[in-house]
Write a protein that holds these residues in place. Sequence first.
Motif, PDB file in Angstrom:
ATOM      1  N   LYS A 235      -8.406  -8.309  -7.327  1.00  0.00           N
ATOM      2  CA  LYS A 235      -8.900  -8.794  -6.078  1.00  0.00           C
ATOM      3  C   LYS A 235      -9.344  -7.651  -4.872  1.00  0.00           C
ATOM      4  O   LYS A 235      -9.870  -7.698  -4.596  1.00  0.00           O
ATOM      5  CB  LYS A 235      -7.395 -10.683  -5.387  1.00  0.00           C
ATOM      6  CG  LYS A 235      -7.273 -11.451  -7.161  1.00  0.00           C
ATOM      7  CD  LYS A 235      -6.448 -12.351  -6.473  1.00  0.00           C
ATOM      8  CE  LYS A 235      -5.465 -11.677  -6.074  1.00  0.00           C
ATOM      9  NZ  LYS A 235      -4.649 -11.435  -7.154  1.00  0.00           N
ATOM     10  N   SER A 236      -7.818  -7.479  -4.721  1.00  0.00           N
ATOM     11  CA  SER A 236      -8.097  -6.335  -3.442  1.00  0.00           C
ATOM     12  C   SER A 236      -8.998  -5.228  -3.423  1.00  0.00           C
ATOM     13  O   SER A 236      -9.326  -4.648  -3.045  1.00  0.00           O
ATOM     14  CB  SER A 236      -6.712  -5.581  -2.631  1.00  0.00           C
ATOM     15  OG  SER A 236      -5.572  -6.368  -2.514  1.00  0.00           O
ATOM     16  N   SER A 237      -9.092  -4.891  -5.196  1.00  0.00           N
ATOM     17  CA  SER A 237     -10.019  -4.031  -5.853  1.00  0.00           C
ATOM     18  C   SER A 237     -11.374  -4.016  -5.182  1.00  0.00           C
ATOM     19  O   SER A 237     -12.299  -3.630  -5.437  1.00  0.00           O
ATOM     20  CB  SER A 237     -10.031  -3.210  -6.567  1.00  0.00           C
ATOM     21  OG  SER A 237      -8.118  -3.157  -6.912  1.00  0.00           O
ATOM     22  N   ALA A 248      -8.149  -3.464   2.327  1.00  0.00           N
ATOM     23  CA  ALA A 248      -6.482  -3.972   1.062  1.00  0.00           C
ATOM     24  C   ALA A 248      -6.490  -3.122   0.379  1.00  0.00           C
ATOM     25  O   ALA A 248      -6.388  -1.892   0.014  1.00  0.00           O
ATOM     26  CB  ALA A 248      -6.984  -5.612   0.287  1.00  0.00           C
ATOM     27  N   ILE A 249      -4.777  -3.222   1.026  1.00  0.00           N
ATOM     28  CA  ILE A 249      -4.112  -2.012   0.331  1.00  0.00           C
ATOM     29  C   ILE A 249      -3.568  -2.863  -1.761  1.00  0.00           C
ATOM     30  O   ILE A 249      -3.880  -3.627  -1.579  1.00  0.00           O
ATOM     31  CB  ILE A 249      -2.426  -2.520   0.166  1.00  0.00           C
ATOM     32  CG1 ILE A 249      -2.298  -1.499   1.636  1.00  0.00           C
ATOM     33  CG2 ILE A 249      -1.269  -1.100  -0.795  1.00  0.00           C
ATOM     34  CD1 ILE A 249      -1.240  -2.238   2.486  1.00  0.00           C
ATOM     35  N   VAL A 250      -3.904  -1.401  -2.260  1.00  0.00           N
ATOM     36  CA  VAL A 250      -3.990  -1.356  -3.244  1.00  0.00           C
ATOM     37  C   VAL A 250      -3.212  -0.538  -4.575  1.00  0.00           C
ATOM     38  O   VAL A 250      -3.060   0.182  -4.107  1.00  0.00           O
ATOM     39  CB  VAL A 250      -5.521  -0.983  -4.477  1.00  0.00           C
ATOM     40  CG1 VAL A 250      -5.626  -1.203  -5.985  1.00  0.00           C
ATOM     41  CG2 VAL A 250      -6.410  -2.198  -3.790  1.00  0.00           C
ATOM     42  N   THR A 256       1.357  -6.968  -4.948  1.00  0.00           N
ATOM     43  CA  THR A 256       1.010  -6.574  -3.558  1.00  0.00           C
ATOM     44  C   THR A 256       0.342  -7.264  -1.841  1.00  0.00           C
ATOM     45  O   THR A 256       0.592  -6.450  -0.851  1.00  0.00           O
ATOM     46  CB  THR A 256       0.196  -4.954  -4.386  1.00  0.00           C
ATOM     47  OG1 THR A 256       0.707  -4.845  -5.254  1.00  0.00           O
ATOM     48  CG2 THR A 256      -0.278  -4.085  -2.857  1.00  0.00           C
ATOM     49  N   THR A 257      -0.153  -7.853  -2.661  1.00  0.00           N
ATOM     50  CA  THR A 257      -0.917  -8.323  -1.411  1.00  0.00           C
ATOM     51  C   THR A 257      -0.342  -9.686  -0.136  1.00  0.00           C
ATOM     52  O   THR A 257       0.032 -10.228  -1.363  1.00  0.00           O
ATOM     53  CB  THR A 257      -2.373  -8.711  -1.430  1.00  0.00           C
ATOM     54  OG1 THR A 257      -3.130  -7.875  -2.194  1.00  0.00           O
ATOM     55  CG2 THR A 257      -3.396  -9.570  -0.693  1.00  0.00           C
ATOM     56  N   ARG A 258      -0.006  -9.690   0.407  1.00  0.00           N
ATOM     57  CA  ARG A 258       0.557 -11.200   1.044  1.00  0.00           C
ATOM     58  C   ARG A 258      -0.020 -11.855   1.777  1.00  0.00           C
ATOM     59  O   ARG A 258       0.615 -12.090   2.327  1.00  0.00           O
ATOM     60  CB  ARG A 258       1.796 -10.018   1.573  1.00  0.00           C
ATOM     61  CG  ARG A 258       2.939  -9.128   0.911  1.00  0.00           C
ATOM     62  CD  ARG A 258       3.298 -10.110  -0.715  1.00  0.00           C
ATOM     63  NE  ARG A 258       4.696  -8.879  -1.440  1.00  0.00           N
ATOM     64  CZ  ARG A 258       5.812  -9.460  -1.222  1.00  0.00           C
ATOM     65  NH1 ARG A 258       6.765  -9.714  -0.353  1.00  0.00           N
ATOM     66  NH2 ARG A 258       5.993  -8.385  -1.984  1.00  0.00           N
ATOM     67  N   LEU A 275     -11.952 -12.811   1.729  1.00  0.00           N
ATOM     68  CA  LEU A 275     -11.292 -13.236   2.136  1.00  0.00           C
ATOM     69  C   LEU A 275     -10.343 -12.736   0.185  1.00  0.00           C
ATOM     70  O   LEU A 275     -10.590 -13.320  -0.258  1.00  0.00           O
ATOM     71  CB  LEU A 275     -10.446 -14.285   1.989  1.00  0.00           C
ATOM     72  CG  LEU A 275     -11.500 -15.213   3.538  1.00  0.00           C
ATOM     73  CD1 LEU A 275     -10.958 -16.750   3.531  1.00  0.00           C
ATOM     74  CD2 LEU A 275     -10.797 -14.746   4.674  1.00  0.00           C
ATOM     75  N   ASP A 276      -9.743 -11.775   0.973  1.00  0.00           N
ATOM     76  CA  ASP A 276      -8.747 -11.216   0.282  1.00  0.00           C
ATOM     77  C   ASP A 276      -7.594 -11.686   0.083  1.00  0.00           C
ATOM     78  O   ASP A 276      -7.238 -11.883   1.356  1.00  0.00           O
ATOM     79  CB  ASP A 276      -8.121  -9.667  -0.327  1.00  0.00           C
ATOM     80  CG  ASP A 276      -7.178  -9.737  -1.672  1.00  0.00           C
ATOM     81  OD1 ASP A 276      -7.366  -9.911  -2.170  1.00  0.00           O
ATOM     82  OD2 ASP A 276      -7.105  -8.408  -0.720  1.00  0.00           O
ATOM     83  N   THR A 277      -6.684 -12.627  -1.743  1.00  0.00           N
ATOM     84  CA  THR A 277      -5.349 -13.449  -1.355  1.00  0.00           C
ATOM     85  C   THR A 277      -4.537 -12.950  -1.820  1.00  0.00           C
ATOM     86  O   THR A 277      -4.770 -11.697  -2.673  1.00  0.00           O
ATOM     87  CB  THR A 277      -6.195 -14.705  -1.319  1.00  0.00           C
ATOM     88  OG1 THR A 277      -6.486 -14.537  -2.899  1.00  0.00           O
ATOM     89  CG2 THR A 277      -6.618 -15.124  -0.210  1.00  0.00           C
TER      90      THR A 277
END
Length: 457
Positions: A235-237, A248-250, A256-258, A275-277
């Motif tokens: 998702k973040s990628s 976003a941190i990958v 990973t994503t909080r 929105l990345d979740t």
Amino acid sequence: MIRSGRTIAAIATAVVPEEGSVGIVRLSGDKAYAIAKKIFIAPGKQQWESHKVLYGYIHSSKDSRIIDEALLILMLAPRSYTREDIVEFHCHGGIIVVQQVLQLCIKEGAILAEHGEFTLRAFLNGRIDLTQAESISEIVGAKSPLASQIAMAGIQGKLSNPIKNLRLDCLELLSEIESRIDFEEDLPPLSQVVILQKIQDFLHRVKKLLSTSKTGELLRSGLKIAILGRPNVGKSSLLNSWSRSNKAIVTDLPGTTRDIVESNLIIKNIPIKVLDTAGIRHTDNQIEKIGVQRTHLAANQADLILLTIDAQIGWTEEETEIYKKIKHLPIILIVNKIDLNVPDLSIIPSEIQEVIKISAIQNLGIDSIEEAILNFIYKKNLIAKNVDFTINQRQLEILIRVKIAFEDIIKTINNELPLDFITIDLRSAIKILGEITGDEVTESLLSKIFSTFCIGK
Ligand SMILES: Nc1nc2c(c(=O)[nH]1)N(C=O)[C@@H](CNc1ccc(C(=O)N[C@@H](CCC(=O)O)C(=O)O)cc1)CN2
Ligand SMILES: Nc1nc2c(ncn2[C@@H]2O[C@H](COP(=O)(O)OP(=O)(O)OP(=O)(O)O)[C@@H](O)[C@H]2O)c(=O)[nH]1
Ligand SMILES: [K+]
Ligand SMILES: [Mg+2]
């Protein structure tokens, strides 16, 4: 809020440290010219004439220290934005000089302008109507070229003209009906059929105006799109690849994503908030738990969900569990990591109609996502083709009341009630239409509208 008589001053350009090569301070009101004369020196034989550029120095009248080398434009009433005397100081950019010049103007008797006060004066002095004033605020806040083009049409009267014409036609019909009531014997009778036709035409015109509101709303607020899925599907990628950023941190660690990570994009003139979740899973980690709660909140506020799965793993029990919670929302299924595996898509729920295969890492398929989003927008009729103007939320609410008034008149006619009943609703429709253009407007409503403008506008 309404305090004509005073001379107002504001910085008219964006105030960003070390950015912007020119900054403008402007004055409007009776004292503008006198203040300018006091703080601006135009060397040589330059004439202080309206609409001519003067070159010179701005200095503090107290200690004659030079603050800036600048240009000055004098626009004497009524040939100005506000129809009052206006002076503009075109100074060097950055924040320090313009703030000093503003302070100087205040020292010499100007007061700080409130939000939208220059434009309010343009309205109060009759140069523009309320829809044009609102369009000026909209062009400043426009998020895309189309939004800006529509706002410009509004400034030129594309919206106020049909409303003014409708109001005039209502007034004409009202006077025709009223004269029948007053001098019944002296005039040829006015048939109910003719009145009915006219009101139906008015209603049609209101509906046409109303039909532009969704497009306006979409261009202003855009679409919220949430990327959902269980941990590590990418998702973040996807957010990063789509927004060409590293927001976003990958990592290869699930969970990973909080917190929600937002990115604002423009697709074919439409603002999109992606929105990345946090990946959805059951977890004992307190932080991740809160993240997952936030994911559910974000999902329910989104206009569209990109449910993302991993091509290596395909659709699993976990996806089914997530899907149960979001199936009431519009969903596009994203199958990521197709660079690794050809996915088996045989078991995805048949209700999901849109499936797009991508590789976030290789930037593959992002254009297909955008195409699917545009299709969603067209299918839901969120944007009209060939729009040349749109109404805003305030105008929408007013036009709905006008529509009801016309519908009431049609009922009155169909029930063969006396003409007096028609005039009551017609008069009310006229009054309500006046709230759009500003012909019928209270001071508190004006404050409300203009307070959303930026300072110096
Ligand atoms: N320097 C500067 N640039 C600017 C503005 C401004 O105020 N100052 N504007 C501010 O938003 C916009 C331009 N809009 C304007 C609209 C009307 C008038 C004006 O003076 N109208 C008078 C006179 C017209 C004429 O001389 O023929 C009028 O309509 O009566 C000026 C600017 C964008 N650029
Ligand atoms: N081969 C390949 N790997 C990918 C792709 N997209 C993401 N990955 C990898 O998958 C792992 C997880 O990626 P993320 O983007 O952090 O996944 P996520 O869904 O945001 O994960 P959480 O935030 O933990 O829920 C990383 O190692 C990525 O490099 C892709 O398209 N192809
Ligand atoms: K991850
Ligand atoms: Mg993530």
